[in-house]
Design a protein around this motif. Structure first.
Motif, PDB file in Angstrom:
ATOM      1  N   GLN A 106       0.555  -1.321  -0.184  1.00 23.17           N
ATOM      2  CA  GLN A 106       0.122  -0.089   0.228  1.00 23.17           C
ATOM      3  C   GLN A 106       0.943   1.664   0.083  1.00 23.17           C
ATOM      4  O   GLN A 106       0.512   1.988  -0.632  1.00 23.17           O
ATOM      5  N   ASN A 107       1.977   1.094   0.945  1.00 20.44           N
ATOM      6  CA  ASN A 107       2.599   2.456   0.722  1.00 20.44           C
ATOM      7  C   ASN A 107       3.465   2.614  -0.659  1.00 20.44           C
ATOM      8  O   ASN A 107       3.791   3.206  -1.238  1.00 20.44           O
ATOM      9  N   CYS A 162      13.212   2.900   2.993  1.00 20.91           N
ATOM     10  CA  CYS A 162      12.723   2.631   3.665  1.00 20.91           C
ATOM     11  C   CYS A 162      11.737   1.401   3.391  1.00 20.91           C
ATOM     12  O   CYS A 162      11.869   0.586   4.710  1.00 20.91           O
ATOM     13  N   ASN A 163      11.222   1.311   2.411  1.00 23.14           N
ATOM     14  CA  ASN A 163      10.287   0.380   2.291  1.00 23.14           C
ATOM     15  C   ASN A 163      11.300  -1.196   2.536  1.00 23.14           C
ATOM     16  O   ASN A 163      10.854  -2.116   2.198  1.00 23.14           O
ATOM     17  N   SER A 164      12.293  -1.410   1.051  1.00 22.60           N
ATOM     18  CA  SER A 164      13.267  -2.169   1.218  1.00 22.60           C
ATOM     19  C   SER A 164      13.339  -2.652   2.269  1.00 22.60           C
ATOM     20  O   SER A 164      13.551  -3.870   1.935  1.00 22.60           O
ATOM     21  N   ILE A 165      14.133  -1.937   3.589  1.00 26.93           N
ATOM     22  CA  ILE A 165      14.187  -2.247   4.638  1.00 26.93           C
ATOM     23  C   ILE A 165      13.349  -3.231   5.630  1.00 26.93           C
ATOM     24  O   ILE A 165      13.576  -3.926   5.439  1.00 26.93           O
ATOM     25  N   ALA A 166      12.390  -2.834   5.595  1.00 21.50           N
ATOM     26  CA  ALA A 166      10.946  -3.425   5.294  1.00 21.50           C
ATOM     27  C   ALA A 166      10.387  -4.854   5.297  1.00 21.50           C
ATOM     28  O   ALA A 166      10.228  -5.630   5.415  1.00 21.50           O
ATOM     29  N   TRP A 167      10.695  -4.551   3.766  1.00 24.27           N
ATOM     30  CA  TRP A 167      10.589  -6.018   3.237  1.00 24.27           C
ATOM     31  C   TRP A 167      11.438  -6.787   3.098  1.00 24.27           C
ATOM     32  O   TRP A 167      11.419  -7.382   2.956  1.00 24.27           O
TER      33      TRP A 167
END
Length: 298
Positions: free
Chosen positions: A69-70, A85-90
């Motif tokens: 969603q982000n 940021c999203n890459s780290i979360a993933w």
């Protein structure tokens, strides 16, 4: 069609990654998705590879849905590299995915059918600015005074891209809970003596209990749907710290979803006599200045 009933076998495949351990009568999960590129398309393929129709893994899988969603909000292209940021979360979520085989859930709701005194459904709902969800448990009380609580199903939705007010998010969670509980009643084949809904928003309870005010369309339609499938008296307040649906909106590591976790067993108070359940707060009438109340022009 012939079925393999070899009880000496350690595991019996059921469907698309969900497994049934015959001897222990437990559901298990496996997920060995092909390595996908770290793009919106690759993330979607990986998330879609997890087959969890009853929502046993919802607090874990919702974290990946929030990442997706982000990416939609940032208008990232299907095959564009995603932001750091999203890459780290993933990457963190993928590392957790490797541990999915550690998750176990008992298939059996009832330990002693001849001793049952009471069966209840309890649905908990919650919402945040990222997601909203609902989870249903069966609480079984026996004549021997034993009480058990079993996870039946859950469902989540990521918050819409167009932002809403927090009360509307919470109301969306309540609607999802009402729908989920109705589906459970339709599908389950054992008698249920009572049904209880739990929310941690007193404002949602004000909306559901309301008998005097008229609401704007969004709230009015959802309150009407809730009241059509349930009685306002069935709705109760629970603190966030005791609300297992909070695990959906916050997300959980797979390692925190063990057999003794709140997510699997339900909140501690359900394993006690109703006299130990949360005390109902005073729910005041809806304020005339509430932004969801329809104004009457004179």
């Amino acid at each position: 069609k012939l079925y393999d009933m070899d009880f000496s076998s350690e595991l019996t495949d059921r469907a698309l990654g969900v497994k049934w351990h015959v001897e222990r009568d437990e559901f298990l999960f496996t997920s060995l998705p092909d390595k996908q590129p770290v793009t919106k398309r690759g993330i979607l393929k990986t998330v879609s590879s997890i087959f969890d129709p009853l929502g046993f893994l919802t607090p874990f899988t919702v974290r990946a849905k929030i990442i997706l969603q982000n990416l939609w909000r940032s208008r990232c292209g299907w095959d564009d590299p995603i932001d750091p940021c999203n890459s780290i979360a993933w990457d963190t979520w993928l590392q957790q995915l490797k541990l999915i085989s550690s998750f176990k859930l008992s298939r059996c709701y009832i330990t002693n059918p001849e001793d049952i005194a009471l069966r209840e459904l309890h649905c908990f709902t919650d919402a945040s600015e990222l997601a909203f969800g609902a989870v249903c448990y069966m609480r079984t009380q026996y004549h021997s005074k034993q009480i058990t609580c079993s996870l039946i199903t859950s469902k989540s939705r990521v918050a819409p891209i167009k932002p809403m007010t927090m009360p509307r998010y919470e109301l969306q969670g309540a609607v999802l809970g009402a729908r989920l509980t109705y589906a459970v009643q339709e599908e389950i084949d054992v008698p249920i003596e009572s049904i209880h809904y739990w929310v941690d928003s007193t404002l949602v309870l004000q909306y559901i209990y309301n008998e005097t005010k008229r609401f704007k369309v969004f709230v009015g339609n959802r309150v009407a749907e809730i009241r059509e499938s349930s009685d306002p008296k069935q709705w109760h307040h629970v603190d966030s710290k005791e609300n297992p649906a909070d695990d959906i909106t916050r997300g959980l590591d797979i390692t925190k979803m063990g057999p003794e976790s709140r997510w699997i067993r339900g909140p501690e108070f359900l394993l006690k006599d109703p006299s130990h359940w949360p005390e109902p707060p005073e729910v005041l009438p809806v304020d005339s200045d509430d932004p969801e109340v329809r104004r009457i022009n004179v």
